[in-house]
Design a protein around this motif. Structure first.
Motif, PDB file in Angstrom:
ATOM      1  N   ASN A 277      41.369  62.274  71.288  1.00 45.10           N
ATOM      2  CA  ASN A 277      40.043  62.886  71.416  1.00 45.10           C
ATOM      3  C   ASN A 277      38.950  62.051  70.768  1.00 45.10           C
ATOM      4  O   ASN A 277      37.825  62.512  70.654  1.00 45.10           O
ATOM      5  CB  ASN A 277      40.060  64.291  70.784  1.00 45.10           C
ATOM      6  CG  ASN A 277      40.949  65.243  71.550  1.00 45.10           C
ATOM      7  OD1 ASN A 277      40.988  65.207  72.765  1.00 45.10           O
ATOM      8  ND2 ASN A 277      41.677  66.084  70.842  1.00 45.10           N
ATOM      9  N   PHE A 278      39.283  60.806  70.323  1.00 46.73           N
ATOM     10  CA  PHE A 278      38.296  59.982  69.642  1.00 46.73           C
ATOM     11  C   PHE A 278      37.488  59.134  70.608  1.00 46.73           C
ATOM     12  O   PHE A 278      36.545  58.469  70.217  1.00 46.73           O
ATOM     13  CB  PHE A 278      39.003  59.087  68.620  1.00 46.73           C
ATOM     14  CG  PHE A 278      38.139  58.733  67.445  1.00 46.73           C
ATOM     15  CD1 PHE A 278      37.730  59.700  66.556  1.00 46.73           C
ATOM     16  CD2 PHE A 278      37.733  57.425  67.241  1.00 46.73           C
ATOM     17  CE1 PHE A 278      36.936  59.378  65.479  1.00 46.73           C
ATOM     18  CE2 PHE A 278      36.935  57.097  66.154  1.00 46.73           C
ATOM     19  CZ  PHE A 278      36.541  58.077  65.278  1.00 46.73           C
ATOM     20  N   ASP A 279      37.881  59.155  71.892  1.00 45.60           N
ATOM     21  CA  ASP A 279      37.139  58.414  72.899  1.00 45.60           C
ATOM     22  C   ASP A 279      35.771  59.041  73.107  1.00 45.60           C
ATOM     23  O   ASP A 279      35.608  60.252  73.052  1.00 45.60           O
ATOM     24  CB  ASP A 279      37.910  58.395  74.228  1.00 45.60           C
ATOM     25  CG  ASP A 279      39.198  57.600  74.121  1.00 45.60           C
ATOM     26  OD1 ASP A 279      39.262  56.738  73.240  1.00 45.60           O
ATOM     27  OD2 ASP A 279      40.124  57.872  74.900  1.00 45.60           O
ATOM     28  N   GLY A 280      34.788  58.197  73.384  1.00 46.96           N
ATOM     29  CA  GLY A 280      33.447  58.715  73.656  1.00 46.96           C
ATOM     30  C   GLY A 280      32.648  59.021  72.411  1.00 46.96           C
ATOM     31  O   GLY A 280      31.608  59.687  72.491  1.00 46.96           O
ATOM     32  N   PHE A 281      33.094  58.539  71.249  1.00 43.29           N
ATOM     33  CA  PHE A 281      32.378  58.809  70.000  1.00 43.29           C
ATOM     34  C   PHE A 281      31.147  57.911  69.918  1.00 43.29           C
ATOM     35  O   PHE A 281      31.254  56.691  69.953  1.00 43.29           O
ATOM     36  CB  PHE A 281      33.308  58.561  68.811  1.00 43.29           C
ATOM     37  CG  PHE A 281      32.643  58.741  67.475  1.00 43.29           C
ATOM     38  CD1 PHE A 281      32.162  59.973  67.089  1.00 43.29           C
ATOM     39  CD2 PHE A 281      32.492  57.668  66.606  1.00 43.29           C
ATOM     40  CE1 PHE A 281      31.558  60.151  65.858  1.00 43.29           C
ATOM     41  CE2 PHE A 281      31.894  57.833  65.375  1.00 43.29           C
ATOM     42  CZ  PHE A 281      31.427  59.080  65.007  1.00 43.29           C
ATOM     43  N   ASP A 282      29.978  58.522  69.819  1.00 42.87           N
ATOM     44  CA  ASP A 282      28.724  57.767  69.779  1.00 42.87           C
ATOM     45  C   ASP A 282      28.208  57.537  68.362  1.00 42.87           C
ATOM     46  O   ASP A 282      27.195  56.870  68.176  1.00 42.87           O
ATOM     47  CB  ASP A 282      27.642  58.495  70.590  1.00 42.87           C
ATOM     48  CG  ASP A 282      28.000  58.555  72.064  1.00 42.87           C
ATOM     49  OD1 ASP A 282      28.614  57.589  72.552  1.00 42.87           O
ATOM     50  OD2 ASP A 282      27.687  59.562  72.715  1.00 42.87           O
ATOM     51  N   GLY A 283      28.893  58.120  67.378  1.00 42.65           N
ATOM     52  CA  GLY A 283      28.460  57.961  65.998  1.00 42.65           C
ATOM     53  C   GLY A 283      27.639  59.136  65.512  1.00 42.65           C
ATOM     54  O   GLY A 283      26.987  59.836  66.290  1.00 42.65           O
ATOM     55  N   PHE A 284      27.686  59.362  64.202  1.00 44.32           N
ATOM     56  CA  PHE A 284      26.900  60.423  63.578  1.00 44.32           C
ATOM     57  C   PHE A 284      25.481  59.925  63.303  1.00 44.32           C
ATOM     58  O   PHE A 284      25.187  58.749  63.424  1.00 44.32           O
ATOM     59  CB  PHE A 284      27.551  60.865  62.278  1.00 44.32           C
ATOM     60  CG  PHE A 284      28.771  61.740  62.467  1.00 44.32           C
ATOM     61  CD1 PHE A 284      29.157  62.147  63.728  1.00 44.32           C
ATOM     62  CD2 PHE A 284      29.521  62.162  61.381  1.00 44.32           C
ATOM     63  CE1 PHE A 284      30.265  62.967  63.911  1.00 44.32           C
ATOM     64  CE2 PHE A 284      30.640  62.982  61.541  1.00 44.32           C
ATOM     65  CZ  PHE A 284      31.014  63.368  62.813  1.00 44.32           C
ATOM     66  N   GLY A 285      24.647  60.869  62.882  1.00 38.29           N
ATOM     67  CA  GLY A 285      23.264  60.543  62.577  1.00 38.29           C
ATOM     68  C   GLY A 285      22.341  60.999  63.684  1.00 38.29           C
ATOM     69  O   GLY A 285      21.583  60.208  64.243  1.00 38.29           O
ATOM     70  N   GLY A 286      22.427  62.302  63.995  1.00 32.74           N
ATOM     71  CA  GLY A 286      21.667  62.841  65.113  1.00 32.74           C
ATOM     72  C   GLY A 286      20.268  63.302  64.779  1.00 32.74           C
ATOM     73  O   GLY A 286      19.603  63.911  65.608  1.00 32.74           O
TER      74      GLY A 286
END
Length: 299
Positions: A277-286
């Motif tokens: 489920n780690f695919d598609g992670f755009d990173g935190f800091g929204g």
């Protein structure tokens, strides 16, 4: 008395008269010099120790991952496991929890540093402000939990203090991964059903619907094949009771088909459950803002 003797006498009288005054001036000068040097030392110490430069996210990577281990105390496996856990949680709830591990606070207050860190990295979603910062300082043996404005109603200062108190025994034994795993689970409990990602909510509903549909299809095939196999086996038994080889061959054939069918579907099911489920992670800091309170303590 000559003029020279008279001059020496006047000078000696003047020196004796002003000797005390001269000593006092000298003493005041020494005291002021000492005070200035002490003040300069304090200022220099504060500049050196009281300044922690908040680092950029993982060097060379623009994405902000949930776990930032600058002290290098977590193994790669533990770091990845914790990253995946916090990313998955954020994917469902939109809440961003970041763990920062440093060696030393350099004289900074852990609460102020964690709050400033979360605000600078904009942890949490914009307008939701649902970010949480967990800060560990290894040499100082201090832990801090700080919240975004949106988290404040659900994780109070008392709640975060209690989480730290319950985490202390693990930290004292240097079980840092277990401590972080435990503390994040406690945060999950406090934030249960408080935030939800609408897009993921729809996806989750579709996944559940498809899973139910898949299970219904699976059981339909099973209940269709089972009676047919029983009927065929009965038929062969009634026709040829003496031909044991044919019966054993047929039984083995049917068992192989059913077993292969069950194992194949079980494999597909397990593959879906263990999907990365780690695919598609755009990173935190929204775009979250901090200042929702929190707590810290020494372990």
């Amino acid at each position: 008395m000559s003029y020279y003797e008279y001059e020496q006498k006047v000078l000696s009288l003047y020196v004796m008269k002003n000797e005390k005054k001269f000593v006092m001036i000298k003493k005041n000068y020494i005291i002021k010099t000492i005070n200035f040097l002490f003040f300069l030392f304090i200022c220099t110490t504060n500049l050196v120790q009281g300044k922690f430069n908040i680092p950029e996210p993982t060097p060379g990577i623009k994405k902000i991952y949930p776990v930032q281990d600058y002290a290098g105390i977590l193994s790669k496996t533990h770091r990845n496991t914790l990253n995946k856990k916090l990313f998955s949680y954020s994917k469902i709830t939109s809440t961003e929890i970041v763990v920062c591990i440093i060696q030393n606070l350099h004289g900074e207050d852990p609460n102020l540093l964690a709050c400033k860190w979360g605000d600078q990295w904009k942890i949490g979603k914009k307008h939701k402000d649902n970010g949480v910062m967990i800060l560990l300082s290894i040499q100082d043996k201090k832990m801090s939990i700080q919240n975004g404005y949106g988290i404040e109603p659900y994780i109070t200062d008392f709640s975060s203090k209690r989480i730290i108190q319950k985490t202390k025994p693990l930290l004292r034994r240097n079980l840092f991964y277990k401590a972080l795993d435990f503390s994040t689970n406690e945060i999950f409990v406090l934030l249960k059903k408080k935030f939800f990602n609408e897009k993921e909510k729809k996806k989750l509903y579709l996944n559940i619907h498809n899973e139910k549909k898949y299970k219904n299809h699976y059981f339909s095939l099973y209940f269709l094949l089972f009676p047919i196999s029983v009927l065929l086996m009965t038929f062969f038994l009634s026709i040829s009771k003496k031909n044991k080889i044919e019966i054993e061959f047929y039984s083995l054939f049917m068992n192989t088909i059913l077993t292969d069918f069950l194992l194949k579907n079980q494999h597909l099911q397990n593959h879906n459950e263990n999907e990365d489920n780690f695919d598609g992670f755009d990173g935190f800091g929204g775009g979250g803002l901090f200042g929702g309170g929190g707590s810290s303590d020494k372990w």
